[in-house]
Design a protein around this motif. Structure first.
Motif, mmCIF file in Angstrom:
data_model
loop_
_atom_site.group_PDB
_atom_site.id
_atom_site.type_symbol
_atom_site.label_atom_id
_atom_site.label_comp_id
_atom_site.label_asym_id
_atom_site.label_seq_id
_atom_site.Cartn_x
_atom_site.Cartn_y
_atom_site.Cartn_z
ATOM 1 N N VAL A 176 0.847 -1.202 0.000
ATOM 2 C CA VAL A 176 0.000 0.000 0.000
ATOM 3 C C VAL A 176 0.876 1.243 0.000
ATOM 4 O O VAL A 176 1.875 1.325 0.718
ATOM 5 N N ARG A 177 0.510 2.194 -0.828
ATOM 6 C CA ARG A 177 1.190 3.476 -0.857
ATOM 7 C C ARG A 177 0.175 4.575 -0.558
ATOM 8 O O ARG A 177 -0.869 4.640 -1.208
ATOM 9 N N LEU A 178 0.468 5.389 0.465
ATOM 10 C CA LEU A 178 -0.369 6.563 0.732
ATOM 11 C C LEU A 178 0.358 7.746 0.109
ATOM 12 O O LEU A 178 1.324 8.250 0.667
ATOM 13 N N CYS A 235 10.995 18.653 -5.421
ATOM 14 C CA CYS A 235 10.719 17.553 -4.480
ATOM 15 C C CYS A 235 10.901 16.222 -5.203
ATOM 16 O O CYS A 235 11.281 16.179 -6.363
ATOM 17 N N ASP A 236 10.574 15.150 -4.505
ATOM 18 C CA ASP A 236 10.737 13.810 -5.078
ATOM 19 C C ASP A 236 9.392 13.132 -5.338
ATOM 20 O O ASP A 236 9.338 11.938 -5.609
ATOM 21 N N CYS A 237 8.310 13.903 -5.249
ATOM 22 C CA CYS A 237 6.975 13.290 -5.281
ATOM 23 C C CYS A 237 6.660 12.583 -6.603
ATOM 24 O O CYS A 237 6.146 11.464 -6.613
ATOM 25 N N SER A 245 8.593 11.281 -8.954
ATOM 26 C CA SER A 245 9.317 10.030 -9.195
ATOM 27 C C SER A 245 8.922 8.958 -8.180
ATOM 28 O O SER A 245 8.873 7.772 -8.509
ATOM 29 N N GLN A 246 8.593 9.385 -6.974
ATOM 30 C CA GLN A 246 8.076 8.410 -5.990
ATOM 31 C C GLN A 246 6.756 7.814 -6.466
ATOM 32 O O GLN A 246 6.519 6.614 -6.346
ATOM 33 N N LEU A 247 5.918 8.674 -7.022
ATOM 34 C CA LEU A 247 4.613 8.216 -7.518
ATOM 35 C C LEU A 247 4.811 7.179 -8.627
ATOM 36 O O LEU A 247 4.190 6.104 -8.620
ATOM 37 N N ALA A 258 16.362 18.177 4.810
ATOM 38 C CA ALA A 258 15.532 18.764 5.883
ATOM 39 C C ALA A 258 14.495 17.752 6.348
ATOM 40 O O ALA A 258 14.214 17.628 7.542
ATOM 41 N N LYS A 259 13.910 16.989 5.415
ATOM 42 C CA LYS A 259 12.904 15.997 5.812
ATOM 43 C C LYS A 259 13.532 14.894 6.654
ATOM 44 O O LYS A 259 12.930 14.394 7.610
ATOM 45 N N MET A 260 14.751 14.519 6.288
ATOM 46 C CA MET A 260 15.427 13.467 7.053
ATOM 47 C C MET A 260 15.750 13.972 8.460
ATOM 48 O O MET A 260 15.459 13.306 9.449
HETATM 49 MG MG LIG Z 1 7.215 11.654 -0.460
#
Ligand SMILES: [Mg+2]
Ligand SMILES: Nc1nc2c(ncn2[C@@H]2O[C@H](COP(=O)(O)OP(=O)(O)OP(=O)(O)O)[C@@H](O)[C@H]2O)c(=O)[nH]1
Ligand SMILES: [Mg+2]
Ligand SMILES: [Zn+2]
Length: 390
Positions: free
Chosen positions: A237-239, A254-256, A258-260, A373-375
Motif C-alpha cells: 500500500v502506498r499513501l 521535491c521527489d513526489c 518520481s516516488q509516484l 531537511a525531511k530526514m
Molecule cells: Mg514523499
C-alpha cells in the motif's frame, strides 16, 4: 480513552471535562441528560458558563423545536425551553427535569418557550467538531442517549481559555478529562464515513489498474484508490499525498513525481493499492504551499516555512486513508514509505503494518536540501538515498 472508566465516573455523578484544543480552546463539563440529578446539575453550574442541552438538530426539528431567526451563527442555538410541569423553570431541580423530559423524547407541546434551558443543535461531528457534536458522540460511545448537558468552564476571572485552571478544576473534583480530538479519533474507528462510489478499469503507462472513487463524508474530498490485483492478506500500500507541482508539473523541487511513478511500478508488478490523497502541501493546500515555496526561495527550509505561515510542520490527517482501507476490507498492509508518521498514523487506528518498504524518488541538486531537511527534521528514512546507496 478508557471508556469503562469514563462510564463509571459518569454513573458516580461526575461530569466529563471535554477539552476543545483546536477551535475554541475551551472546556465544557458534559453529562448525559437522561440521568441528570439536581445535585449534578447544581455542581455543573459552578462552571459558570451557559448550561445548554445538545441534541441532534434533525431530531429536535422533527420534534417541533425550532431555531430563532439569526444571522449565520457559529453556535447552532434553538429555542430555550422549560418543561410544562415546572414552576419558574430555573432551579437546578427544574432544569434537571426539563433536560430529562427532552431525553425522554417528548415533543414541543410538553414545553413552554422561551424558557431556562438552551437547546443546541448538533450537525454531525464529521461536519463540525464542536462541543455540541463531540459531547453527543462521547455519550453514545459510553452507552448513553444522544442528549448532553454541557456548560463552559470559566476561571475565577471569568476567562474560558485558562487550561491551567481547567486541569486544576478537574483534579480538584476528580473529573476525567477527554479531548475532542480523542473523541473524533474514536468515532473514526467506530463509524464509517467512506464508501465506494464507482470503480473502473484504468490501463496506464505503468500497468493495468482499477481506479476507485469514494463517497466521502469524512473530509469531503475526492481521494481515489488505484488498485492492482492480487491483494493477498497484506497488500503493498502506498499513501501518496497530492503534489501538483511534483506529480503533474515534474518540478525538481521535491521527489513526489518520481516516488509516484516508482510506487505505481511496484504495485503493477506485485499487486497492491495506491491511495492518491488530496493532501496538497502536507495538508496546507496548494496556495499555502506556494507561499511556503516563496519563503524557501528566501532561504527557509520546508519545516521553517510551514511554521512561519502558522502551520504545524505536517498538517496531514490519515483518518480518511484508514477508512478507505477499511472500506476495501483491508486491515494489514505492507506500507511503502520512508515516513515513520504514516506508519504510526495507520497503527493508531489498528491497521497492522506488517512491513515498511522504503520508496525512493530521484535526488537532484535542487531537491537535495529539501530531502535533507525531511530526514533531519521530520525523521524520514532517507539516509540510503542521500548517501547514494539505495
Ligand atoms: Mg514523499
Ligand atoms: N508544505 C509543504 N509541502 C510540501 C513541500 N514540498 C512538498 N510538499 C508536500 O509534501 C507532500 C509529500 O510528502 P513527503 O514528505 O514528500 O513524503 P511523505 O509522503 O510524507 O513520505 P513518503 O511516504 O516517504 O514519501 C505532498 O503533499 C507535497 O505537496 C514544501 O516545501 N512545503
Ligand atoms: Mg463551546
Ligand atoms: Zn512534491
Amino acid at each position: 480513552m478508557d471508556l469503562e472508566k469514563l462510564r463509571k465516573s459518569i454513573l458516580e455523578g461526575k461530569p466529563i471535562v471535554l477539552i476543545d484544543e483546536d477551535r475554541e480552546v475551551e472546556a465544557d463539563l458534559v453529562y448525559p441528560a437522561e440521568i441528570i440529578t439536581p445535585q449534578t446539575l447544581n455542581f455543573m453550574l459552578q462552571a459558570r458558563g451557559m448550561l445548554c442541552l445538545a441534541i441532534d438538530e434533525e431530531e429536535a426539528l422533527r420534534r417541533g423545536f425550532f431555531k430563532l431567526p439569526s444571522k449565520d451563527n457559529e453556535t447552532n442555538f434553538l429555542i430555550t425551553v422549560d418543561y410544562k410541569e415546572t414552576f419558574t423553570g430555573i432551579s437546578a431541580e427544574e432544569r434537571a427535569l426539563t433536560a430529562k423530559k427532552i431525553a425522554e423524547g417528548l415533543s414541543i407541546e410538553h414545553f413552554r418557550y422561551p424558557g431556562h434551558l438552551h437547546l443546541l443543535g448538533a450537525v454531525g461531528i464529521n461536519k463540525r467538531k464542536g462541543h455540541t457534536e463531540a459531547s453527543l458522540e462521547l455519550l453514545e460511545m459510553l452507552g448513553f442517549k444522544r442528549y448532553a448537558l454541557i456548560i463552559e468552564l470559566l476561571d475565577e476571572e471569568g476567562n474560558s481559555h485558562n487550561f491551567e485552571f481547567i486541569r486544576s478544576f478537574a483534579e480538584k473534583h476528580n473529573l476525567p478529562i477527554v479531548t475532542i480530538r480523542e473523541v473524533w479519533k474514536e468515532v473514526v474507528k467506530r463509524k464509517s464515513f467512506v464508501k465506494i462510489h464507482a470503480r473502473a478499469r484504468l490501463p496506464s503507462h505503468h500497468g493495468n489498474f482499477e481506479i476507485i472513487a469514494f463517497d466521502n463524508e469524512l473530509d469531503f474530498k475526492d481521494h481515489i484508490a488505484i488498485v492492482k490485483e492480487p491483494l493477498g492478506e497484506a497488500p503493498l500500500v502506498r499513501l501518496h499525498s497530492e503534489c501538483l507541482t511534483g506529480d503533474t508539473l515534474a518540478s525538481f523541487k521535491c521527489d513526489c513525481g518520481s516516488q509516484l511513478a516508482n510506487a505505481l511500478k511496484m504495485i503493477a508488478n506485485e499487486g497492491g493499492i495506491l491511495f492518491y490523497l488530496r493532501q496538497e502541501g502536507r495538508g496546507i493546500g496548494l496556495k499555502n504551499k506556494i507561499k511556503a515555496y516563496e519563503l524557501q526561495d528566501k532561504g527557509l527550509d520546508t519545516v521553517e516555512a510551514n511554521k512561519k505561515l502558522g502551520f504545524r510542520e505536517d498538517e496531514r490527517d490519515f483518518s480518511v486513508a484508514y477508512q478507505m482501507l477499511k472500506s476495501l476490507g483491508i486491515s494489514k498492509v505492507k506500507l511503502l514509505t520512508n515516513n515513520p508518521r504514516k506508519v504510526r498514523a495507520l497503527e493508531e487506528f489498528g491497521i497492522e503494518v506488517v512491513e515498511v518498504i522504503p520508496i525512493f524518488g530521484e535526488v537532484n541538486e535542487i531537491n537535495k536540501p529539501y530531502l535533507e531537511a525531511k530526514m533531519l527534521k521530520l525523521g524520514h528514512n532517507l539516509k540510503p538515498l542521500l548517501e547514494g546507496k539505495e
